[in-house]
Structure formats: C-alpha cells, structure tokens
Design a protein around this motif. Structure first.
Motif, PDB file in Angstrom:
ATOM      1  N   GLU A  30     -23.715  -5.339 -23.060  1.00  0.00           N
ATOM      2  CA  GLU A  30     -25.123  -5.681 -23.314  1.00  0.00           C
ATOM      3  C   GLU A  30     -25.835  -4.549 -24.044  1.00  0.00           C
ATOM      4  OE1 GLU A  30     -27.082  -6.826 -19.681  1.00  0.00           O
ATOM      5  OE2 GLU A  30     -25.635  -8.443 -19.300  1.00  0.00           O
ATOM      6  N   SER A  31     -25.575  -3.297 -23.649  1.00  0.00           N
ATOM      7  CA  SER A  31     -26.203  -2.148 -24.304  1.00  0.00           C
ATOM      8  C   SER A  31     -25.812  -2.044 -25.771  1.00  0.00           C
ATOM      9  CB  SER A  31     -25.816  -0.840 -23.607  1.00  0.00           C
ATOM     10  OG  SER A  31     -26.288  -0.839 -22.292  1.00  0.00           O
ATOM     11  N   LEU A  32     -24.614  -2.516 -26.095  1.00  0.00           N
ATOM     12  CA  LEU A  32     -24.133  -2.482 -27.479  1.00  0.00           C
ATOM     13  C   LEU A  32     -24.513  -3.750 -28.242  1.00  0.00           C
ATOM     14  CD1 LEU A  32     -20.571  -0.980 -26.859  1.00  0.00           C
ATOM     15  CD2 LEU A  32     -22.595   0.203 -27.722  1.00  0.00           C
ATOM     16  N   ASP A  33     -25.342  -4.608 -27.608  1.00  0.00           N
ATOM     17  CA  ASP A  33     -25.784  -5.865 -28.211  1.00  0.00           C
ATOM     18  C   ASP A  33     -24.620  -6.764 -28.614  1.00  0.00           C
ATOM     19  OD1 ASP A  33     -28.459  -4.070 -29.732  1.00  0.00           O
ATOM     20  OD2 ASP A  33     -28.577  -5.356 -27.966  1.00  0.00           O
ATOM     21  N   LEU A  34     -23.621  -6.838 -27.744  1.00  0.00           N
ATOM     22  CA  LEU A  34     -22.470  -7.701 -28.002  1.00  0.00           C
ATOM     23  C   LEU A  34     -22.640  -8.998 -27.226  1.00  0.00           C
ATOM     24  CD1 LEU A  34     -19.627  -5.058 -27.647  1.00  0.00           C
ATOM     25  CD2 LEU A  34     -20.587  -5.965 -29.751  1.00  0.00           C
TER      26      LEU A  34
END
Length: 174
Positions: A30-34
């Motif tokens: 989620e932090s890597l916007d995946l």
C-alpha cells in the motif's frame, strides 16, 4: 507485474527511511501504491531481500531492516562464526551508529555467549560496552536465532533411555 529487482529496490528505499516503522508486507504494498494483486510480487521480493540479508522478518511477519534496533541495546544482524568458536555479528550500516552514541561495526560474541548460533544465521543480540584501559570494548550476547542459514545437518543418531539424540558432525556446534 513489476521487475523483481526494481521492486526490491523500492522496498529497500522504503525500509531504510529513517521514519520507517516495521510493518507487514500488505502495508508495504500500500505504501508503494501497488494494487492488491501485486502483493504476491511484494512477498516474493521480500523473500529475496531476506535471503540476501538486507531485511528480516520480525514477530508476526513484520518487515525489519537487517539490523533494526529492538531495545536501546539490542540489534539484529548476521552471525559469522570463527573456527575457534567465538564469532562476530555484522550490523547493517543503517544501525552502525545506533548504540550508546558509539559507532558499532562488527560486534564480538564470545563462544559462551553465542547460544547455538551457526555461521550465517540471523540473530538478535544484546550489546554491552565496558572500559578496558583507555578504550571502550563492545561485545554482545546472542539472545535469539531468528533465522537459520541451514536446516540440514549431518550427524550420528543414538538413543539414551527413551530419548533419541543426534551428535552433529564437524565443529559447527559444541
């Protein structure tokens, strides 16, 4: 689908940030916007990073830097055993200046304080310092073997009463 090496690089950049808080793989994705379906790729990349010693899994599968500090005097790192029985724990550069304001490179572990850590194991250690003349000496004690480098050993099986025992060949363990 992402290139595994670029995904590993992005994960490492995230984990090595000073403000990084240990978290689970799903939150890293989620932090890597995946998108959610890329979680499998994140887990695969994390396993590669663990194998290479760049990150480690903590309790409940949270992702830690390879030598993430636990308490003020506890570190995680890779254990290297010398033929004489003592060893050293290699501390990641991200934690190398984190103990008592003193730089920490490799931490010496006396044989009697190494538990059953074998060469290459990922371990959690407690670090202590003491004055020896004009110099400060840093040493440690293995508190826990977090990850074994190997899970197969060669030895001789024997029984003592109703107990089955294996004496490990070589000089890996006492």
């Amino acid at each position: 689908m992402h290139s595994n090496k670029s995904l590993e690089r992005r994960i490492l950049e995230l984990v090595e940030r000073p403000d990084y808080k240990p978290t689970k793989p799903r939150l890293i994705a989620e932090s890597l916007d995946l998108p959610g379906d890329d979680l499998r790729d994140v887990k695969r990349a994390l396993k590669q990073l663990v194998k290479s010693g760049k990150v480690t899994f903590g309790p409940k599968h949270i992702v830690l830097r390879a030598a993430q500090k636990r308490k003020h005097n506890e570190l995680i790192g890779r254990y290297r055993r010398a033929a004489a029985g003592y060893g050293f724990v290699s501390v990641a550069p991200s934690d190398a200046d984190g103990f008592a304001g003193q730089p920490v490179e490799d931490v010496y572990i006396p044989q009697r304080k190494s538990l059953d850590a074998a060469d290459g194991d990922m371990v959690r250690i407690r670090v202590s310092t003491r004055r020896q003349g004009q110099r400060m000496r840093t040493s440690g004690r293995v508190l826990e073997v977090i990850e074994r480098r190997t899970h197969q050993f060669v030895g001789t099986y024997h029984e003592r009463g109703e107990l089955g025992l294996v004496t490990v060949d070589g000089n890996e363990f006492d």
